[in-house]
Motif scaffolding. Structure first.
Motif, mmCIF file in Angstrom:
data_model
loop_
_atom_site.group_PDB
_atom_site.id
_atom_site.type_symbol
_atom_site.label_atom_id
_atom_site.label_comp_id
_atom_site.label_asym_id
_atom_site.label_seq_id
_atom_site.Cartn_x
_atom_site.Cartn_y
_atom_site.Cartn_z
ATOM 1 N N VAL A 99 0.731 108.806 64.829
ATOM 2 C CA VAL A 99 -0.540 107.732 65.388
ATOM 3 C C VAL A 99 0.204 106.245 65.317
ATOM 4 O O VAL A 99 0.404 105.579 66.049
ATOM 5 N N MET A 100 0.477 106.110 64.326
ATOM 6 C CA MET A 100 1.160 104.278 63.998
ATOM 7 C C MET A 100 2.069 104.628 62.764
ATOM 8 O O MET A 100 1.697 104.711 61.857
ATOM 9 N N ASN A 117 -2.147 107.704 58.324
ATOM 10 C CA ASN A 117 -1.417 107.082 59.086
ATOM 11 C C ASN A 117 -1.825 105.475 59.157
ATOM 12 O O ASN A 117 -2.798 105.109 58.628
ATOM 13 N N GLY A 118 -0.697 105.169 59.786
ATOM 14 C CA GLY A 118 -0.943 103.531 59.819
ATOM 15 C C GLY A 118 -2.225 103.032 60.705
ATOM 16 O O GLY A 118 -2.525 101.753 60.357
ATOM 17 N N GLY A 119 -2.704 103.669 61.354
ATOM 18 C CA GLY A 119 -3.777 103.083 62.215
ATOM 19 C C GLY A 119 -5.047 102.933 61.288
ATOM 20 O O GLY A 119 -6.054 102.293 61.675
ATOM 21 N N ALA A 120 -5.043 103.613 60.238
ATOM 22 C CA ALA A 120 -6.243 103.612 59.446
ATOM 23 C C ALA A 120 -6.210 102.339 58.289
ATOM 24 O O ALA A 120 -7.121 102.260 57.744
ATOM 25 N N GLY A 167 4.685 102.834 59.771
ATOM 26 C CA GLY A 167 4.430 101.958 58.870
ATOM 27 C C GLY A 167 4.788 100.535 59.289
ATOM 28 O O GLY A 167 4.186 99.604 58.859
ATOM 29 N N VAL A 168 5.763 100.410 60.059
ATOM 30 C CA VAL A 168 6.423 99.250 60.370
ATOM 31 C C VAL A 168 5.272 98.563 61.253
ATOM 32 O O VAL A 168 5.034 97.151 61.250
ATOM 33 N N THR A 169 4.680 99.318 62.324
ATOM 34 C CA THR A 169 3.894 98.818 63.021
ATOM 35 C C THR A 169 2.641 98.269 62.381
ATOM 36 O O THR A 169 1.901 97.302 62.831
ATOM 37 N N ALA A 170 2.149 99.265 61.556
ATOM 38 C CA ALA A 170 0.942 98.874 60.482
ATOM 39 C C ALA A 170 1.142 97.734 59.846
ATOM 40 O O ALA A 170 0.268 96.953 59.617
ATOM 41 N N THR A 171 2.386 97.584 59.344
ATOM 42 C CA THR A 171 2.761 96.336 58.569
ATOM 43 C C THR A 171 2.487 95.114 59.300
ATOM 44 O O THR A 171 2.050 94.015 58.911
ATOM 45 N N GLU A 172 3.062 95.077 60.594
ATOM 46 C CA GLU A 172 3.327 93.768 61.586
ATOM 47 C C GLU A 172 1.728 93.625 61.577
ATOM 48 O O GLU A 172 1.355 92.308 61.726
ATOM 49 N N ALA A 173 0.917 94.579 62.047
ATOM 50 C CA ALA A 173 -0.594 94.317 62.465
ATOM 51 C C ALA A 173 -1.132 93.701 61.280
ATOM 52 O O ALA A 173 -1.967 92.882 61.497
ATOM 53 N N LEU A 174 -1.018 94.244 60.114
ATOM 54 C CA LEU A 174 -1.694 93.755 58.727
ATOM 55 C C LEU A 174 -1.218 92.423 58.486
ATOM 56 O O LEU A 174 -2.286 91.614 58.062
ATOM 57 N N ASP A 208 1.200 110.171 55.448
ATOM 58 C CA ASP A 208 0.713 111.299 56.033
ATOM 59 C C ASP A 208 0.871 112.691 55.303
ATOM 60 O O ASP A 208 0.310 113.672 55.718
ATOM 61 N N GLN A 209 1.641 112.903 54.147
ATOM 62 C CA GLN A 209 1.916 113.941 53.323
ATOM 63 C C GLN A 209 0.953 114.115 52.043
ATOM 64 O O GLN A 209 0.975 113.183 51.280
ATOM 65 N N GLU A 210 0.098 115.058 51.877
ATOM 66 C CA GLU A 210 -0.946 115.255 50.754
ATOM 67 C C GLU A 210 0.034 115.390 49.414
ATOM 68 O O GLU A 210 -0.306 114.986 48.367
ATOM 69 N N LEU A 211 1.158 116.326 49.676
ATOM 70 C CA LEU A 211 1.923 116.324 48.728
ATOM 71 C C LEU A 211 2.433 114.929 47.793
ATOM 72 O O LEU A 211 2.415 114.906 46.847
ATOM 73 N N VAL A 212 3.034 114.054 48.918
ATOM 74 C CA VAL A 212 3.339 113.011 48.415
ATOM 75 C C VAL A 212 2.222 111.936 47.843
ATOM 76 O O VAL A 212 2.584 111.358 46.709
ATOM 77 N N ARG A 213 1.030 112.151 48.405
ATOM 78 C CA ARG A 213 0.362 111.163 47.881
ATOM 79 C C ARG A 213 -0.321 111.885 46.387
ATOM 80 O O ARG A 213 -0.429 110.967 45.618
ATOM 81 N N ALA A 214 -0.255 113.080 46.263
ATOM 82 C CA ALA A 214 -0.803 113.734 45.186
ATOM 83 C C ALA A 214 0.225 112.982 44.058
ATOM 84 O O ALA A 214 -0.182 112.893 42.763
#
Length: 220
Positions: A62-63, A38-41, A65-72, A12-18
């Motif tokens: 929103v979601m 966010n994990g929902g996307a 990372g653990v929940t997003a991982t489980e869903a994925l 969720d942090q642009e600085l980290v993604r950069a």
């Protein structure tokens, strides 16, 4: 020419993604094919971009990372997930393993270590940051959801034990083949036998078992 490792970045942090864009550049053999805040996307992004690995933060709106991982990971053909976190939170990282992540790496590690971690997971390996692995596995084992009868090592042949120990040490199939002077096809067969005999879901679970059984020392 080797194809670049295709990475989906979820943070969720642009600085980290950069910063990750700078580390995972094409000149180093990577291609960031998509980014999520966010994990929902994640599900839609994976379907669109078909990455080789998902680099997933855990603390997101929103979601998480653990929940997003489980869903994925409910999908059989989903890419492996490498959890990236700044939090020295054993329960969160243990939860990521239970959700099906192939490993975790702490933010702030040297760029070369992050690159190695991404490549290892993309190649079907597991990566557990040695700085916190011992504590995280203690938390992982204590969770009621992971309680089961531990299969005995004597189900394995001597060669399969060697292979399991090397999986626990973070070796890829190619590296195991080189270490044991075997063909990669033979190593893959041994790995499949280990998974079947010990009822292990994936390579990360094999790493956990290797630590639990004493084949690998958590302090290494």
């Amino acid at each position: 020419m080797t194809a670049p490792v295709r990475v989906l970045v979820v943070d969720d942090q642009e600085l980290v993604r950069a910063g990750l864009r700078g580390i995972l550049r094409s000149r180093f053999g990577f291609e960031i094919v998509g980014e999520c805040e966010n994990g929902g996307a994640v599900g839609a992004a994976v379907a669109t971009h078909r990455p080789d690995v998902v680099l997933m933060d855990v603390r997101m709106p929103v979601m998480d990372g653990v929940t997003a991982t489980e869903a994925l990971r409910r999908s059989a053909d989903s890419p492996p997930v490498l959890v990236l976190t700044t939090f020295d939170d054993d329960e969160v990282l243990a939860g990521a393993l239970r959700a099906g992540a192939s490993g975790f790496v702490l933010k702030g590690v040297p760029a070369e270590d992050l690159q190695r971690a991404v490549r290892t997971v993309a190649d079907g390996g597991a990566w557990l940051d040695p700085a916190v692995t011992g504590r995280v596995l203690t938390t992982y084992r204590a969770a009621p959801s992971t309680a089961r009868t531990t299969p005995e090592l004597d189900r394995l042949t001597a060669r399969e034990r060697e292979v399991l120990a090397l999986i626990g040490a973070g070796r890829s199939n190619a590296e195991i083949a080189a270490d044991l002077v075997l063909g990669e096809g033979t190593v893959k067969t041994h790995v499949n036998h280990v998974f079947a005999k010990l009822q292990l879901r994936d390579r990360a679970a094999a790493v956990v078992f290797a630590f639990d059984s004493g084949l690998v020392n958590p302090r290494r």
